[in-house]
Design a protein around this motif. Structure first.
Motif, PDB file in Angstrom:
ATOM      1  N   THR A  79       0.727  -1.238   0.002  1.00  0.00           N
ATOM      2  CA  THR A  79       0.014   0.135   0.034  1.00  0.00           C
ATOM      3  C   THR A  79       1.024   1.074   0.032  1.00  0.00           C
ATOM      4  O   THR A  79       2.040   1.150   0.185  1.00  0.00           O
ATOM      5  CB  THR A  79      -0.979   0.086   1.263  1.00  0.00           C
ATOM      6  N   PRO A  80       0.252   2.446  -0.293  1.00  0.00           N
ATOM      7  CA  PRO A  80       1.134   3.561  -0.344  1.00  0.00           C
ATOM      8  C   PRO A  80       1.644   4.107   0.915  1.00  0.00           C
ATOM      9  O   PRO A  80       2.797   4.530   1.036  1.00  0.00           O
ATOM     10  CB  PRO A  80       0.171   4.678  -0.745  1.00  0.00           C
ATOM     11  N   GLU A  81       1.199   3.491   2.027  1.00  0.00           N
ATOM     12  CA  GLU A  81       1.697   3.691   3.477  1.00  0.00           C
ATOM     13  C   GLU A  81       2.984   2.516   3.846  1.00  0.00           C
ATOM     14  O   GLU A  81       3.662   3.059   4.788  1.00  0.00           O
ATOM     15  CB  GLU A  81       0.635   3.657   4.611  1.00  0.00           C
ATOM     16  N   ASP A  82       3.042   1.975   3.015  1.00  0.00           N
ATOM     17  CA  ASP A  82       4.102   0.940   3.346  1.00  0.00           C
ATOM     18  C   ASP A  82       5.511   1.506   2.974  1.00  0.00           C
ATOM     19  O   ASP A  82       5.649   1.492   1.793  1.00  0.00           O
ATOM     20  CB  ASP A  82       4.028  -0.538   2.815  1.00  0.00           C
ATOM     21  N   ARG A  83       6.223   1.313   4.112  1.00  0.00           N
ATOM     22  CA  ARG A  83       7.778   1.905   3.733  1.00  0.00           C
ATOM     23  C   ARG A  83       8.748   1.014   3.586  1.00  0.00           C
ATOM     24  O   ARG A  83       9.940   1.188   3.276  1.00  0.00           O
ATOM     25  CB  ARG A  83       8.123   2.830   4.890  1.00  0.00           C
ATOM     26  N   ASP A  84       8.317  -0.372   3.799  1.00  0.00           N
ATOM     27  CA  ASP A  84       9.310  -1.621   3.865  1.00  0.00           C
ATOM     28  C   ASP A  84       8.479  -2.934   3.142  1.00  0.00           C
ATOM     29  O   ASP A  84       7.996  -3.530   3.794  1.00  0.00           O
ATOM     30  CB  ASP A  84       9.877  -1.777   4.934  1.00  0.00           C
ATOM     31  N   MET A  85       8.672  -3.030   1.705  1.00  0.00           N
ATOM     32  CA  MET A  85       7.790  -4.040   1.126  1.00  0.00           C
ATOM     33  C   MET A  85       8.293  -5.504   1.759  1.00  0.00           C
ATOM     34  O   MET A  85       7.382  -6.402   1.772  1.00  0.00           O
ATOM     35  CB  MET A  85       8.236  -4.099  -0.248  1.00  0.00           C
ATOM     36  N   SER A  89      13.731  -3.913   7.072  1.00  0.00           N
ATOM     37  CA  SER A  89      14.277  -2.579   7.810  1.00  0.00           C
ATOM     38  C   SER A  89      13.745  -2.463   9.321  1.00  0.00           C
ATOM     39  O   SER A  89      14.525  -1.788  10.002  1.00  0.00           O
ATOM     40  CB  SER A  89      14.152  -1.475   6.974  1.00  0.00           C
ATOM     41  N   TRP A  90      12.868  -3.070   9.617  1.00  0.00           N
ATOM     42  CA  TRP A  90      12.196  -2.960  11.054  1.00  0.00           C
ATOM     43  C   TRP A  90      13.381  -3.531  12.143  1.00  0.00           C
ATOM     44  O   TRP A  90      13.311  -3.078  13.176  1.00  0.00           O
ATOM     45  CB  TRP A  90      11.024  -3.704  11.395  1.00  0.00           C
ATOM     46  N   ALA A  91      14.280  -4.572  11.688  1.00  0.00           N
ATOM     47  CA  ALA A  91      15.223  -5.086  12.664  1.00  0.00           C
ATOM     48  C   ALA A  91      16.147  -3.943  13.254  1.00  0.00           C
ATOM     49  O   ALA A  91      16.181  -4.233  14.356  1.00  0.00           O
ATOM     50  CB  ALA A  91      16.079  -6.019  11.615  1.00  0.00           C
ATOM     51  N   VAL A  92      16.564  -3.113  12.374  1.00  0.00           N
ATOM     52  CA  VAL A  92      17.339  -1.863  12.997  1.00  0.00           C
ATOM     53  C   VAL A  92      16.460  -1.260  14.365  1.00  0.00           C
ATOM     54  O   VAL A  92      16.937  -1.107  15.325  1.00  0.00           O
ATOM     55  CB  VAL A  92      17.580  -0.842  11.981  1.00  0.00           C
ATOM     56  N   LEU A  93      15.254  -0.883  14.366  1.00  0.00           N
ATOM     57  CA  LEU A  93      14.566  -0.450  15.066  1.00  0.00           C
ATOM     58  C   LEU A  93      14.273  -1.356  16.495  1.00  0.00           C
ATOM     59  O   LEU A  93      14.500  -0.933  17.561  1.00  0.00           O
ATOM     60  CB  LEU A  93      13.046  -0.004  14.781  1.00  0.00           C
ATOM     61  N   VAL A  94      13.958  -2.627  16.112  1.00  0.00           N
ATOM     62  CA  VAL A  94      13.947  -3.550  16.977  1.00  0.00           C
ATOM     63  C   VAL A  94      15.223  -3.710  18.103  1.00  0.00           C
ATOM     64  O   VAL A  94      15.227  -3.922  18.996  1.00  0.00           O
ATOM     65  CB  VAL A  94      13.186  -4.922  16.596  1.00  0.00           C
TER      66      VAL A  94
END
Length: 101
Positions: A79-85, A89-94
């Motif tokens: 979707t247009p709101e999806d920043r990471d198909m 990349s969420w691994a960095v935040l976690v």
């Protein structure tokens, strides 16, 4: 307090379909597995993703020293709101979640 990526050998995030995200935390030893298992809660993961704790599922694999979390993706894949198909990349935040030991 230490960051998760200082305890875990590897933190990986990935898609679990277009609606779910999976977080794999490879601990590398029984000691770090026990720290992650007991000190990283679904509440910590939910706060990181701005979601409700009851939406976070936890799976522990003691033989592999892995803790896995699954939760709804912040945005549906593609979707247009999806920043990471791919959800990677969420691994960095976690990895930056602080853990009290």
């Amino acid at each position: 307090m230490v960051k998760l990526n200082e305890i875990a050998e590897k933190v990986r995030t990935k898609n679990a379909g277009p609606f779910w995200l999976t977080i794999d935390i490879f601990c590398g030893s029984e000691t770090s597995f026990d720290i992650v298992r007991t000190h990283l809660s679904p509440k910590d993961i939910a706060a990181c993703f701005d979601t409700h704790t009851n939406q976070v599922k936890v799976f522990e694999m003691p033989d592999l020293h892995v803790v896995k979390y699954s939760l709804p993706r912040p945005a549906i894949q593609g979707t247009p709101e999806d920043r990471d198909m791919h959800g990677a990349s969420w691994a960095v935040l976690v990895g930056l979640i602080e853990i009290r030991t």
